[in-house]
Design an enzyme around this catalytic site. Sequence first.
Site, PDB file in Angstrom:
ATOM      1  N   LYS A  62       2.262  -3.795  -6.597  1.00  0.00           N
ATOM      2  CA  LYS A  62       1.881  -4.913  -7.257  1.00  0.00           C
ATOM      3  C   LYS A  62       0.813  -5.115  -8.155  1.00  0.00           C
ATOM      4  CE  LYS A  62       1.536  -7.332  -3.147  1.00  0.00           C
ATOM      5  NZ  LYS A  62       1.948  -6.161  -2.342  1.00  0.00           N
TER       6      LYS A  62
ATOM      7  N   ARG B 108       2.298 -15.220   1.189  1.00  0.00           N
ATOM      8  CA  ARG B 108       3.442 -14.408   1.781  1.00  0.00           C
ATOM      9  C   ARG B 108       3.998 -15.180   2.893  1.00  0.00           C
ATOM     10  NH1 ARG B 108      -1.155  -9.529   2.453  1.00  0.00           N
ATOM     11  NH2 ARG B 108      -0.368  -8.196   0.835  1.00  0.00           N
TER      12      ARG B 108
ATOM     13  N   ARG C   1      -8.555   2.119   3.666  1.00  0.00           N
ATOM     14  CA  ARG C   1      -8.389   0.647   4.268  1.00  0.00           C
ATOM     15  C   ARG C   1      -8.039   0.911   5.647  1.00  0.00           C
ATOM     16  NH1 ARG C   1      -4.279  -1.799  -0.392  1.00  0.00           N
ATOM     17  NH2 ARG C   1      -5.809  -1.479  -2.132  1.00  0.00           N
TER      18      ARG C   1
ATOM     19  N   ARG D  15       2.663  -3.779   9.929  1.00  0.00           N
ATOM     20  CA  ARG D  15       2.668  -4.752   8.678  1.00  0.00           C
ATOM     21  C   ARG D  15       3.848  -4.972   7.805  1.00  0.00           C
ATOM     22  NH1 ARG D  15      -1.537  -3.219   4.585  1.00  0.00           N
ATOM     23  NH2 ARG D  15      -1.099  -5.592   3.837  1.00  0.00           N
TER      24      ARG D  15
END
Length: 287
Positions: free
Chosen positions: A61, A135, A207, A218
């Site tokens: 994205k 989301r 991260r 996730r």
Amino acid sequence: MIISLTARRISGNVLTGVSKSKRLGSISRWFSGTARLERASPAYDSQPIRLLLLGSPGAGKGTQSARIQKNFNLAAISSGNLLRQNIARGTDVGKMAAAQMERGAFVSDDVMIELINNELVTLEQQSWLLDGFPRTINQATSLDKTLASTGQPLNLVINLHVPEEVILQRIMDRWVHVPSGRVYNLSYNPPKRHGYDDITGERLTKRPDDNPEIFKVRLQKHMSLTEPLLEYYAKRNILVTCAGRTSDEIYPQIEAELICRFGLGNVRRVGEVVEEDEKRAISERVV
């Protein structure tokens, strides 16, 4: 009605001066690659672009956002950037977000809604895109209320579809410069000096959720949340799905949609890869 088209390469075609009547009818699509494009209803020329990018973690994205922002002169709001900046500064919101992300959980709706709403109220009457938010249905309905109150409703939602195995490899090779949001990938966009940001020379970091175990959690959560969200926007007839294995397969589809829907005939040829544009897009990448 959403129409699925098979992508095919058509060289030498330039989209210029697309009339409103043509856009409101059946519009031919020009893009390269072997992906699928699902069309939404055309918009009017007078509307600013109010675009939402959806896609699973690691779908690219941020990469697409940087290219769209540069080529179409949009303001961009990245939920990921906002979160990382707050985490780096050690704000209360950042501390809560960091704890949730380390467990493989998504940041709570209340935190995300507050962050995004504060940004959106500064962008009235501008063209903009949202990256990574909403989301959940709760976030989507809250966003709609905010946009309705400022007179700038969404007029296009683009969903990026990338195979799971491609995404997993991307996150394993990913490193980030938190203050700027610049992202590097050891496979195709490594830093000039291993472990350090090209611009500032500061150390890169991983991260907390960029490991296979946490990422799979996730991804599963994302899939369960995304299906109703896609249905929500499909019912409003503003949803487009662009699919591929690389950003270079997907971006021409996005560009074609924006050109045809908003009558942007002065944008460069669809599917044409310009080396300097690509270098700048990579250097500005925010995934």
